[in-house]
Motif scaffolding. Structure first.
Motif, short mmCIF file in Angstrom:
data_model
loop_
_atom_site.label_atom_id
_atom_site.label_comp_id
_atom_site.label_asym_id
_atom_site.label_seq_id
_atom_site.Cartn_x
_atom_site.Cartn_y
_atom_site.Cartn_z
N SER A 153 45.66 87.72 -33.04
CA SER A 153 46.86 87.96 -31.89
C SER A 153 46.36 87.28 -30.90
O SER A 153 45.21 87.34 -30.37
CB SER A 153 46.85 89.55 -31.77
OG SER A 153 47.37 89.86 -30.47
N VAL A 154 47.33 86.59 -30.56
CA VAL A 154 46.83 85.34 -29.25
C VAL A 154 46.87 86.26 -27.95
O VAL A 154 45.92 86.09 -27.17
CB VAL A 154 48.21 84.45 -29.09
CG1 VAL A 154 47.96 83.74 -27.77
CG2 VAL A 154 48.18 83.54 -30.05
N ALA A 155 47.65 87.20 -28.01
CA ALA A 155 47.48 88.15 -26.63
C ALA A 155 46.36 88.99 -26.73
O ALA A 155 45.67 88.83 -25.54
CB ALA A 155 48.70 89.22 -26.74
N GLU A 156 45.79 89.45 -27.73
CA GLU A 156 44.39 90.17 -27.86
C GLU A 156 43.23 89.03 -27.60
O GLU A 156 42.54 89.52 -26.65
CB GLU A 156 44.30 90.72 -29.09
CG GLU A 156 43.09 91.76 -29.44
CD GLU A 156 42.86 92.35 -30.63
OE1 GLU A 156 41.71 92.62 -31.08
OE2 GLU A 156 43.99 92.27 -31.17
N LEU A 157 43.33 87.71 -27.81
CA LEU A 157 42.31 87.15 -27.65
C LEU A 157 42.56 86.35 -26.09
O LEU A 157 41.50 86.48 -25.51
CB LEU A 157 42.69 85.72 -28.46
CG LEU A 157 42.32 85.79 -30.05
CD1 LEU A 157 42.94 84.62 -30.53
CD2 LEU A 157 40.87 86.10 -30.16
N LEU A 158 43.60 86.43 -25.81
CA LEU A 158 43.53 85.96 -24.08
C LEU A 158 43.20 87.12 -23.26
O LEU A 158 42.93 86.63 -22.28
CB LEU A 158 45.03 85.48 -23.94
CG LEU A 158 45.49 84.45 -24.61
CD1 LEU A 158 46.93 83.86 -24.38
CD2 LEU A 158 44.58 82.87 -24.08
N GLU A 159 43.29 88.27 -23.71
CA GLU A 159 42.87 89.52 -22.70
C GLU A 159 41.38 89.27 -22.14
O GLU A 159 41.18 89.51 -21.08
CB GLU A 159 43.11 90.75 -23.73
CG GLU A 159 44.32 91.11 -23.81
CD GLU A 159 44.89 91.77 -22.22
OE1 GLU A 159 44.12 91.96 -21.44
OE2 GLU A 159 46.27 92.26 -22.54
N ASN A 160 40.56 88.71 -23.11
CA ASN A 160 39.23 88.30 -22.75
C ASN A 160 39.10 86.75 -22.18
O ASN A 160 37.97 86.23 -22.44
CB ASN A 160 38.29 88.53 -24.09
CG ASN A 160 38.51 90.05 -24.38
OD1 ASN A 160 38.31 90.91 -23.68
ND2 ASN A 160 38.84 89.96 -25.79
N GLY A 161 40.13 85.98 -21.95
CA GLY A 161 40.01 84.89 -21.31
C GLY A 161 40.19 83.82 -22.42
O GLY A 161 40.83 83.99 -23.50
N ALA A 162 40.44 82.48 -21.90
CA ALA A 162 40.91 81.33 -22.94
C ALA A 162 39.70 81.16 -24.21
O ALA A 162 39.98 80.49 -25.16
CB ALA A 162 41.27 80.28 -22.09
N GLU A 163 38.66 81.22 -23.85
CA GLU A 163 37.47 81.08 -24.53
C GLU A 163 37.67 81.39 -26.21
O GLU A 163 37.41 80.77 -27.23
CB GLU A 163 36.09 81.32 -24.03
CG GLU A 163 35.87 80.13 -23.03
CD GLU A 163 36.32 80.77 -21.78
OE1 GLU A 163 37.24 81.82 -21.75
OE2 GLU A 163 36.21 80.22 -20.48
N PRO A 164 38.07 82.59 -26.40
CA PRO A 164 38.09 83.21 -27.69
C PRO A 164 39.11 82.54 -28.43
O PRO A 164 39.15 82.36 -29.66
CB PRO A 164 38.59 84.76 -27.54
CG PRO A 164 37.86 85.15 -26.07
CD PRO A 164 37.98 83.99 -25.26
#
Length: 790
Positions: free
Chosen positions: A614-625
């Protein structure tokens, strides 16, 4: 972010260069090898050569490194545990006599000599511990690296012979070469003293290389401080001496020349000491004794020297890695956009919304119409029907109920409907629906939700909501007009039941008619008003969800921009020729690989569990994930595929022709054209790293070696071109799997007097000596000098 992108590019570049190590029996040294670095200015060379050796050789970790220094430079600058240190005396004060004072204190420092002797013995123990790394222990190679201008160079024979003597107890054959580094470019403004010091060293070096050079000094000191002699009798100190400067033979300073010198040292050590690969003998053509004989031919008793040049044409791996990452990001963004291109019906079904559903949802908030029956229990005023006949319905209601009927409707219908509407948490409902069925779903995702909830004119949800709102508003306005017209009609015009001679009953029938017709319409208007309010609630909820997703989209956009910029910058920094069409070619390559992966893994790629998730879930923690997932796709799914494992030449020619259209076949770059251009680049950049006074001196001898896949068409072309040009004996070191080709040029046969840097340094040397500077431990006597420190 920038640092992470650069680290990714460096890692891929290093991994691509290590491909040759996957082939057993290649790029290994046969005999034990010891590197001796002399002087504080050799730290950069030490760290660089350690890295190059370990990257290029199977048994590179079995090499022993020794550093003789006067400051704690190794501990501060080197991260390898295999570097043994010999601490030299720290010389302070005036530099006019620094070199001779360092020499004198070295001899006088008995504890220091004992420690140096212990380290020399420890070298032998280390080599014995690395025995499994070598195929033969019959011979030992010592590579001495010294900076010509470094003050520690005054101790070159002492340190080198102390180490050689100690190792002679274990090895009968020891070959010792010197690699003298010469820097003419000085950024510290101290060119004069550095040039004078380098000239002094070269004068001493000419003495060390004389045919009858002798050395004897009590330098080997035991733990009990018993001194033993270190001796060298009647022959040059080094088998071969290579002078490596920061200028090429045309006298031009070349960027990266010192790093090229470190590569030369590493490659020469491999060339001299390479493990036989068991292939065609034509591949292993270097013979150290033959090269030495050729450069000494015709020089009589004069010491002669060698130098080298190095060039590399390779796939610009860093640019390739960042381009692949950029195209991977483009694929992700493109597929995210594709996810948003669903039809309106599907989009509304995902949200559980349509006009009918919205009407039902709003109507459920309003009390049922049967509650209007309770209004019949309201008491009406004592008014005769005759008095009401000519009045309007609005006036009749006031006469009969005053404000009580309106208050009843408000209390039992409008207020409960408003309260039910207030209890609805549409924002939470919308967000939960998005997260449950869309945000993390591989078919829809973040971009779809963001695009659908856009508050701009093209926002599909807002278009639907506005259309519904417009329709409801129209119905509401029409209903209000109809109610107003009804209220203006007179009582006697209304179709309620009339009971003759029973005026009281007739009045009751009129009251029931009033509630059913007027308040029935008001109830319908309340339903429409509630629908309109619910639509506004959804508009606000979608607007808040869109605003909540905006930072995630900004992170996505910023990551896209940073990757694109890093890729663009990396491509622009690549060689114009070797970097051609990188972006265009890898756009095609990555697109094809993504289609293959999707065909194998299913339509949910790349957003399934085996992709980025999930792109949204990754971006919740910033761009690095998200960046790390993109890097993982490149490493695990793209880089091991065939397009990234092509030979250097095949990849380059495919890339060169990727933009040529079918109808322009005459513009296709042929292999012969490619090979000619590559060979020309290698030849030009492999000019030797020293400027000699007489460029065409008759004793000049050259050999040229290519490092790469010996079976490739390009290597064959290059070897044939060398033979045709008669510029020197060609050879090849077979290293399959390389992402490029290297050329090593060896040249020798010149004297110290032929070196332009020495000639230029002489004037500084003479002037400094005339002004009281001392450079030598003993006055050099030229080629006939012998050092006897006993």
């Amino acid at each position: 972010m920038h640092d992470r992108l650069q680290a990714f590019a460096r890692d891929y570049d290093a991994e691509a260069d290590r491909l040759a190590l996957r082939y057993d029996g290649q790029s290994s040294i046969r005999h034990p090898l010891v590197f001796l670095f002399i002087g504080d200015d050799c730290v950069e060379a030490l760290n660089a050569i350690v890295g190059k050796n370990e990257e290029a050789w199977h048994n590179g970790k079995g090499v022993v490194y020794v550093h003789a220094y006067t400051e704690r430079t190794v501990e501060e600058n080197s991260d390898t545990g295999r570097v043994l240190g010999i601490r030299l005396p720290m010389i302070e004060g005036e530099r006019q006599t620094m070199r001779p004072r360092l020499h004198r204190q070295f001899y006088e420092n008995t504890p220091g000599l004992a420690e140096a002797s212990r380290v020399a013995r420890q070298v032998g123990e280390r080599i014995a511990g690395y025995g499994h790394a070598y195929s033969s222990f019959q011979q030992l190679h010592i590579a001495v690296v010294a900076a010509a201008h470094d003050r520690c160079s005054v101790l070159l024979p002492e340190i080198a012979l102390l180490l050689k003597t100690s190792l002679a107890d274990s090895f009968k054959q020891i070959q010792m070469d010197l690699y003298a580094l010469m820097r003419e470019k000085r950024e510290d403004g101290d060119y004069g003293f550095a040039s004078a010091s380098a000239a002094a060293f070269l004068r001493e070096l000419d003495g060390y290389q004389s045919r009858d050079y002798r050395f004897s000094a009590p330098l080997h000191v035991t733990g009990d401080h018993i001194r033993l002699p270190v001796e060298h009798e009647g022959r040059p100190l080094f088998d071969l001496v290579y002078l490596l400067g920061d200028k090429n033979e045309q006298g031009m300073l070349v960027d990266g020349s010192m790093d090229a010198n470190y590569a030369i040292i590493s490659r020469l050590c491999l060339l001299k000491n390479r493990k036989q690969p068991g292939r065609d003998e034509a591949e292993e053509t270097y013979n150290n004794q033959r090269f030495k004989q050729h450069i000494e031919a015709g020089r009589g008793q004069e010491p002669v020297y060698a130098t080298a040049g190095f060039s590399r044409v390779k796939r610009p791996n860093a640019a390739v890695a960042l381009s692949a990452l950029h195209q991977t990001m483009r694929q992700i963004v493109s597929r995210l956009k594709e996810q948003s291109a669903v039809d309106r019906r599907t989009m509304l079904e995902l949200w559980g919304l349509d006009a009918a559903a919205l009407a039902r949802r709003a109507d459920a908030l309003v009390p049922e119409a049967d509650k209007l029956e309770e209004m019949n229990a309201l008491l009406f005023a004592d008014v005769s029907l005759d008095e009401l006949k000519r009045t309007s319905l609005a006036e009749a209601e006031q006469w009969l109920y005053a404000r009580h009927a309106g208050e009843f409707f408000r209390e039992h219908f409008a207020v409960p409907a408003g309260a039910a509407l207030e209890k609805l948490d549409t924002e939470r409902e919308v967000r939960a629906t998005a997260e449950r069925t869309m945000m993390h779903h591989p078919d829809y995702g973040l971009y779809g939700v963001y695009a659908w909830t856009s508050t701009q004119e093209d926002g599909p949800l807002y278009q639907e909501l506005r259309a519904w709102r417009k329709d409801v508003t129209r119905q509401l306005e029409q209903g209000r007009l109809e109610l107003d017209r009804l209220l203006q009609e007179t009582v006697d015009m209304q179709p309620f039941r009339r009971v003759p001679l029973m005026k009281r009953s007739t009045l009751k029938h009129f009251a029931r008619y009033l509630f059913e017709s007027v308040y029935g319409r008001r109830l319908e208007l309340l339903r429409l008003e509630t629908r309109l309010a619910l639509i506004a609630r959804y508009e606000e909820a979608f607007a808040r969800l869109h605003a909540r997703l905006s930072p995630l989209m900004e992170r996505l956009s910023e990551l896209d921009k940073q990757i694109a910029e890093a890729s663009r910058r990396s491509v622009s920094e690549a060689d114009d020729y070797l970097g051609r069409n990188i972006a265009e070619y890898y756009a095609v390559v990555v697109d094809g690989l993504f289609k293959e992966l999707q065909a194998r893994r299913g339509d949910d790629f790349p957003f399934g569990e085996r992709g980025i998730g999930s792109v949204a879930e990754l971006l919740e923690n910033g761009a690095e994930p998200l960046l790390e997932r993109l890097i993982a796709i490149c490493r695990n799914d793209l880089f091991p595929s065939a397009p990234f494992l092509q030979s250097f030449e095949d990849e380059l020619i495919h890339r060169a022709n990727v933009t040529v259209r079918f109808e322009d076949r005459d513009r296709i770059l042929s292999k012969e054209q490619l090979y000619r251009e590559l060979y020309g680049t290698l030849k030009e950049q492999a000019a030797v790293h020293i400027e000699v006074y007489n460029y065409t001196f008759r004793n000049r001898y050259e050999e040229h070696y290519f490092f790469g896949d010996g079976g490739s068409d390009f290597i064959r072309y290059a070897l044939a071109a060398e033979l045709e040009s008669r510029g020197g004996k060609p050879g090849c070191v077979h290293e399959p799997g390389k992402s490029g080709v290297e050329k090593l040029t060896l040249m020798g046969g010149f004297r110290i007097e032929d070196v332009l840097a020495y000639r230029n340094g002489q004037k500084y040397y003479d002037s400094y000596r005339a002004n009281g500077f001392e450079f030598h431990a003993a006055e050099p006597g030229g080629r006939d000098a012998a050092r006897d420190a006993t």
